[in-house]
Write a protein that holds these residues in place. Structure first.
Motif, PDB file in Angstrom:
ATOM      1  N   VAL A   1      17.253 -12.067  31.252  1.00 15.61           N
ATOM      2  CA  VAL A   1      17.275 -11.808  29.815  1.00 15.61           C
ATOM      3  C   VAL A   1      16.566 -10.470  29.615  1.00 15.61           C
ATOM      4  N   THR A   2      17.157  -9.645  28.767  1.00 17.54           N
ATOM      5  CA  THR A   2      16.557  -8.348  28.446  1.00 17.54           C
ATOM      6  C   THR A   2      16.357  -8.282  26.942  1.00 17.54           C
ATOM      7  N   GLU A   3      15.222  -7.721  26.549  1.00 14.76           N
ATOM      8  CA  GLU A   3      14.967  -7.525  25.120  1.00 14.76           C
ATOM      9  C   GLU A   3      13.863  -6.503  24.944  1.00 14.76           C
ATOM     10  N   ASN A   4      14.088  -5.609  23.998  1.00 12.35           N
ATOM     11  CA  ASN A   4      13.089  -4.609  23.621  1.00 12.35           C
ATOM     12  C   ASN A   4      12.492  -3.842  24.795  1.00 12.35           C
ATOM     13  N   GLY A   5      13.332  -3.449  25.761  1.00 11.80           N
ATOM     14  CA  GLY A   5      12.863  -2.624  26.859  1.00 11.80           C
ATOM     15  C   GLY A   5      12.212  -3.348  28.009  1.00 11.80           C
ATOM     16  N   SER A   6      12.271  -4.677  28.019  1.00 13.92           N
ATOM     17  CA  SER A   6      11.728  -5.412  29.161  1.00 13.92           C
ATOM     18  C   SER A   6      12.764  -6.426  29.650  1.00 13.92           C
ATOM     19  N   ALA A   7      12.580  -6.865  30.884  1.00 14.91           N
ATOM     20  CA  ALA A   7      13.496  -7.836  31.488  1.00 14.91           C
ATOM     21  C   ALA A   7      12.694  -8.938  32.154  1.00 14.91           C
ATOM     22  N   ARG A   8      13.281 -10.131  32.143  1.00 15.37           N
ATOM     23  CA  ARG A   8      12.781 -11.262  32.917  1.00 15.37           C
ATOM     24  C   ARG A   8      13.951 -11.719  33.779  1.00 15.37           C
ATOM     25  N   VAL A   9      13.736 -11.758  35.084  1.00 21.63           N
ATOM     26  CA  VAL A   9      14.789 -12.115  36.032  1.00 21.63           C
ATOM     27  C   VAL A   9      14.323 -13.306  36.846  1.00 21.63           C
ATOM     28  N   SER A  10      15.184 -14.299  36.956  1.00 21.86           N
ATOM     29  CA  SER A  10      14.908 -15.486  37.757  1.00 21.86           C
ATOM     30  C   SER A  10      15.883 -15.488  38.929  1.00 21.86           C
ATOM     31  N   PHE A  11      15.374 -15.800  40.131  1.00 22.93           N
ATOM     32  CA  PHE A  11      16.248 -15.880  41.302  1.00 22.93           C
ATOM     33  C   PHE A  11      15.594 -16.744  42.378  1.00 22.93           C
ATOM     34  N   LEU A  12      16.384 -17.121  43.378  1.00 23.09           N
ATOM     35  CA  LEU A  12      15.903 -17.848  44.548  1.00 23.09           C
ATOM     36  C   LEU A  12      15.918 -16.908  45.744  1.00 23.09           C
TER      37      LEU A  12
ATOM     38  N   ALA B   1      12.238 -20.046  47.482  1.00 22.23           N
ATOM     39  CA  ALA B   1      11.324 -20.081  46.329  1.00 22.23           C
ATOM     40  C   ALA B   1      12.029 -19.530  45.100  1.00 22.23           C
ATOM     41  N   ARG B   2      11.810 -20.180  43.962  1.00 19.36           N
ATOM     42  CA  ARG B   2      12.267 -19.641  42.679  1.00 19.36           C
ATOM     43  C   ARG B   2      11.245 -18.604  42.273  1.00 19.36           C
ATOM     44  N   VAL B   3      11.718 -17.487  41.778  1.00 13.33           N
ATOM     45  CA  VAL B   3      10.882 -16.347  41.388  1.00 13.33           C
ATOM     46  C   VAL B   3      11.234 -15.959  39.974  1.00 13.33           C
ATOM     47  N   ILE B   4      10.230 -15.585  39.193  1.00 11.44           N
ATOM     48  CA  ILE B   4      10.469 -14.968  37.880  1.00 11.44           C
ATOM     49  C   ILE B   4       9.751 -13.637  37.891  1.00 11.44           C
ATOM     50  N   ALA B   5      10.529 -12.581  37.765  1.00 16.10           N
ATOM     51  CA  ALA B   5       9.997 -11.218  37.733  1.00 16.10           C
ATOM     52  C   ALA B   5      10.105 -10.694  36.313  1.00 16.10           C
ATOM     53  N   THR B   6       9.016 -10.135  35.796  1.00 13.03           N
ATOM     54  CA  THR B   6       8.989  -9.541  34.470  1.00 13.03           C
ATOM     55  C   THR B   6       8.612  -8.068  34.636  1.00 13.03           C
ATOM     56  N   PHE B   7       9.414  -7.180  34.026  1.00 11.93           N
ATOM     57  CA  PHE B   7       9.178  -5.751  34.212  1.00 11.93           C
ATOM     58  C   PHE B   7       9.800  -4.946  33.069  1.00 11.93           C
ATOM     59  N   ASP B   8       9.333  -3.710  32.920  1.00 11.11           N
ATOM     60  CA  ASP B   8       9.875  -2.791  31.914  1.00 11.11           C
ATOM     61  C   ASP B   8      11.151  -2.165  32.462  1.00 11.11           C
ATOM     62  N   ILE B   9      12.122  -1.947  31.582  1.00 16.97           N
ATOM     63  CA  ILE B   9      13.372  -1.301  31.989  1.00 16.97           C
ATOM     64  C   ILE B   9      13.581   0.018  31.271  1.00 16.97           C
ATOM     65  N   ARG B  10      12.573   0.525  30.615  1.00 12.55           N
ATOM     66  CA  ARG B  10      12.693   1.802  29.901  1.00 12.55           C
ATOM     67  C   ARG B  10      12.601   2.966  30.835  1.00 12.55           C
TER      68      ARG B  10
END
Length: 158
Positions: free
Chosen positions: A57-68, A149-158
């Motif tokens: 999901v992306t919103e307002n210049g940031s992203a949260r990505v979930s993966f295994l 492992a399930r991972v959630i990465a949160t980062f800026d995309i600007r």
């Protein structure tokens, strides 16, 4: 009429990913405002090559990505979150995340399966893009991750 309904139904089925996901990307969760590239880089480093079950999901210049992934030790080293040779669970570089065993958490807006506890948190602030990584830790061993492992990465995309 039956031919029309059958034809329309076939078209919807054929193009369902493009019709029901933002940007036609099956990885994108509803509400995303920016498409991510095919190879997603969290904090400037591509996510592991074996990443599966990817959602973002992306919103307002940031992203949260979930993966295994089964390649988290290598990824954490490549992302400069844990120095090569250091313990993955050294509290100088990471900390326990407040999820009890088998408790689940899915950040608001992110679709797909929830991250299950126990979990471990890694955070890097500059130089370069900030990144926060949550990884499922094994419930059977303090010093290992779930496999995969399930991972959630949160980062800026600007």
């Amino acid at each position: 009429m039956a031919v029309f309904v059958l034809g329309a139904g076939s078209l919807v089925w054929l193009f369902q990913d493009e019709l029901f996901h933002p940007f036609g990307d099956a990885r994108a969760c509803e509400g995303s405002d920016t498409v991510l590239p095919k190879v997603i880089s969290a904090g400037g480093v591509p996510i592991p090559a074996d990443a599966a079950d990817i959602h973002y999901v992306t919103e307002n210049g940031s992203a949260r990505v979930s993966f295994l992934s089964n390649q988290m030790p290598d990824y954490l080293n490549r992302a400069a979150l844990v120095p090569e040779g250091a313990s993955l669970f050294d509290k100088k570089y990471s900390s326990a995340y407040g999820l009890g065993q088998d408790d689940g958490e899915l950040p608001e807006g992110l679709c797909g399966p929830a991250l299950k506890g126990p979990a471990w948190s890694y955070y890097r602030m500059g130089p370069g893009p900030d990144v926060n990584i949550l990884v499922e830790r094994s419930p059977f061993g303090y010093d290992t991750f779930r496999a995969p492992a399930r991972v959630i990465a949160t980062f800026d995309i600007r």
